[in-house]
Scaffold this motif. Structure first.
Motif, short mmCIF file in Angstrom:
data_model
loop_
_atom_site.label_atom_id
_atom_site.label_comp_id
_atom_site.label_asym_id
_atom_site.label_seq_id
_atom_site.Cartn_x
_atom_site.Cartn_y
_atom_site.Cartn_z
N SER A 42 0.81 -1.23 0.00
CA SER A 42 0.00 0.00 0.00
C SER A 42 0.84 1.27 0.00
N ASN A 43 2.05 1.20 0.54
CA ASN A 43 2.85 2.43 0.63
C ASN A 43 3.51 2.83 -0.68
N VAL A 44 3.34 2.03 -1.75
CA VAL A 44 3.89 2.43 -3.05
C VAL A 44 2.79 2.67 -4.08
N LEU A 45 1.58 2.94 -3.59
CA LEU A 45 0.47 3.20 -4.50
C LEU A 45 0.33 4.67 -4.85
N SER A 46 1.25 5.48 -4.35
CA SER A 46 1.28 6.90 -4.70
C SER A 46 2.66 7.45 -4.37
N GLY A 47 3.00 8.57 -4.98
CA GLY A 47 4.23 9.25 -4.65
C GLY A 47 5.51 8.57 -5.11
N VAL A 48 5.41 7.61 -6.02
CA VAL A 48 6.58 6.85 -6.48
C VAL A 48 7.15 7.48 -7.75
N SER A 49 8.46 7.60 -7.81
CA SER A 49 9.11 8.20 -8.98
C SER A 49 9.86 7.19 -9.82
N ALA A 50 10.05 5.95 -9.34
CA ALA A 50 10.74 4.91 -10.12
C ALA A 50 10.35 3.55 -9.60
N VAL A 51 10.30 2.57 -10.51
CA VAL A 51 10.06 1.18 -10.14
C VAL A 51 11.04 0.32 -10.94
N SER A 52 11.59 -0.72 -10.29
CA SER A 52 12.55 -1.60 -10.95
C SER A 52 12.29 -3.04 -10.54
N ALA A 53 11.98 -3.89 -11.52
CA ALA A 53 11.69 -5.30 -11.28
C ALA A 53 12.93 -6.14 -11.51
N GLY A 54 13.28 -6.96 -10.54
CA GLY A 54 14.38 -7.90 -10.69
C GLY A 54 13.85 -9.30 -10.92
N SER A 55 14.60 -10.30 -10.45
CA SER A 55 14.17 -11.68 -10.61
C SER A 55 13.09 -12.06 -9.61
N THR A 56 13.30 -11.74 -8.33
CA THR A 56 12.33 -12.09 -7.30
C THR A 56 12.00 -10.93 -6.36
N THR A 57 12.63 -9.79 -6.58
CA THR A 57 12.38 -8.62 -5.74
C THR A 57 12.09 -7.41 -6.62
N VAL A 58 11.20 -6.56 -6.17
CA VAL A 58 10.87 -5.31 -6.86
C VAL A 58 11.25 -4.14 -5.95
N LEU A 59 11.81 -3.10 -6.57
CA LEU A 59 12.14 -1.89 -5.84
C LEU A 59 11.28 -0.74 -6.32
N ALA A 60 10.95 0.16 -5.41
CA ALA A 60 10.28 1.41 -5.76
C ALA A 60 10.99 2.54 -5.03
N LEU A 61 10.97 3.71 -5.64
CA LEU A 61 11.62 4.89 -5.07
C LEU A 61 10.56 5.95 -4.79
N GLN A 62 10.51 6.38 -3.56
CA GLN A 62 9.50 7.35 -3.14
C GLN A 62 10.17 8.42 -2.26
N SER A 63 10.26 9.63 -2.79
CA SER A 63 10.86 10.75 -2.06
C SER A 63 12.24 10.40 -1.51
N GLY A 64 13.03 9.70 -2.34
CA GLY A 64 14.39 9.36 -1.96
C GLY A 64 14.53 8.12 -1.10
N VAL A 65 13.41 7.48 -0.76
CA VAL A 65 13.40 6.29 0.08
C VAL A 65 13.16 5.05 -0.79
N VAL A 66 13.95 3.99 -0.59
CA VAL A 66 13.78 2.75 -1.34
C VAL A 66 12.86 1.81 -0.57
N PHE A 67 11.87 1.25 -1.28
CA PHE A 67 11.00 0.21 -0.74
C PHE A 67 11.22 -1.06 -1.56
N ALA A 68 11.14 -2.22 -0.91
CA ALA A 68 11.37 -3.50 -1.60
C ALA A 68 10.34 -4.52 -1.15
N TRP A 69 9.92 -5.38 -2.09
CA TRP A 69 9.01 -6.47 -1.77
C TRP A 69 9.25 -7.63 -2.72
N GLY A 70 8.75 -8.81 -2.34
CA GLY A 70 8.95 -10.01 -3.14
C GLY A 70 9.43 -11.16 -2.27
#
Length: 297
Positions: A39-67
């Motif tokens: 839920s915390n990457v459903l707004s305010g995100v400036s970049a998304v990057s999909a890897g093999s099993t983990t996804v990264l998102a960038l929000q106001s300079g903070v990195v979030f990861a899931w997978g």
């Protein structure tokens, strides 16, 4: 596995510029809830990057990861929780760029997170893939580490964009595509006509993409039709990203295009729609950055 030339990038993902802020949408592989963005990457995100099993998102300079969190890839280091400008997700290993310095964490089987001293400052772009990574220094010098450390003389200066593939690399210099590494499927045999005017590049596992005059060019392995460019991607394309065996692109009007492998719906757009501001293709999953991720198709 890319970033736009306008950003002097070309990663394992297609990050958006600072001016494009939206929420992450995902489709394809359901393992580890990877295509269900938190839920915390459903707004305010400036970049998304999909890897093999983990996804990264960038929000106001903070990195979030899931997978899957293999090799603690989802455990974002404290250094990457502020001031980050770029992200790139690989095969259980992750990269972030902060104040010209590369930050890495996760899988280090092949030295992917053992950083060369040269990437501790002056870096302007990052890109990672399965077992190796690239960084672009000020002045256009490419640095490579992991399983592939070679950089040809032509890529030691003047490079403006980078993209790490499975076992090959693409860079952009003076608007022309340079490629090196494995050429088992012709993925480093650059087609004629791509020596100038190219605005974006993206290296997949065994195939390559380039964007010129709004048209997508593809070459290399075609076992899943990943280099058979659909008609919709022959004009008015704004961004591209090559995944493992499939590709994503988006048009100037924000429409999404997907083609190539479709084992678990990674190239199926039923119920998926734009307009999107960026796309990122992973292993068997796909992601977009949408201004209103909750809008119905």
């Amino acid at each position: 596995m890319t970033v736009s030339a306008a950003l002097a990038l070309s990663l394992c993902a297609s990050p958006a510029s600072a001016a494009t802020i939206g929420g992450v949408i995902g489709w394809g592989k359901q393992d580890y809830a990877i295509t269900v963005p938190p839920s915390n990457v459903l707004s305010g995100v400036s970049a998304v990057s999909a890897g093999s099993t983990t996804v990264l998102a960038l929000q106001s300079g903070v990195v979030f990861a899931w997978g899957a969190n293999n090799w603690s890839a989802n455990v974002v280091p404290a250094d990457a929780k502020s001031g980050v400008s770029q992200i790139s997700s690989g095969w259980g290993h992750e990269l972030a760029l902060k104040n010209g310095k590369v930050i890495a964490w996760g899988n280090n089987w092949y030295g992917q997170t053992t950083l060369p001293a040269s990437v501790s400052s002056g870096v302007i772009a990052i890109s990672t893939s399965n077992m190796h990574s690239l960084a672009l220094k000020q002045g256009g010098q490419v640095v490579s580490w992991g399983t592939r450390t070679d950089v040809p003389a032509a890529a030691q200066s003047g490079v403006t964009a980078i993209s790490a593939g499975g076992d090959h690399n693409l860079v952009l210099k003076n608007g022309g595509v340079l490629a090196w590494g494995s050429n088992a499927y012709g993925q480093t045999t650059v087609p004629a006509g791509l020596s100038s005017g190219v605005t974006a590049i993206s290296a997949g596992f065994n195939h390559s993409l380039a964007l010129k005059d709004g048209r997508v060019y593809a070459w290399g392995q075609n076992n899943n039709q990943q280099t058979t460019v659909p008609d919709a991607a022959l004009s008015d394309v704004a961004g591209i990203d090559a995944g493992f065996n499939h590709n994503l692109a988006f048009k100037t009007n924000g429409d999404i295009i997907a083609w190539g492998a479709n084992f678990v719906g990674e190239s199926t757009l039923d119920g998926v729609c734009g307009p999107v501001l960026a796309v990122s293709a992973g292993d068997n999953d796909s992601f977009g950055l949408k201004e209103d991720p909750g809008a119905l198709c």
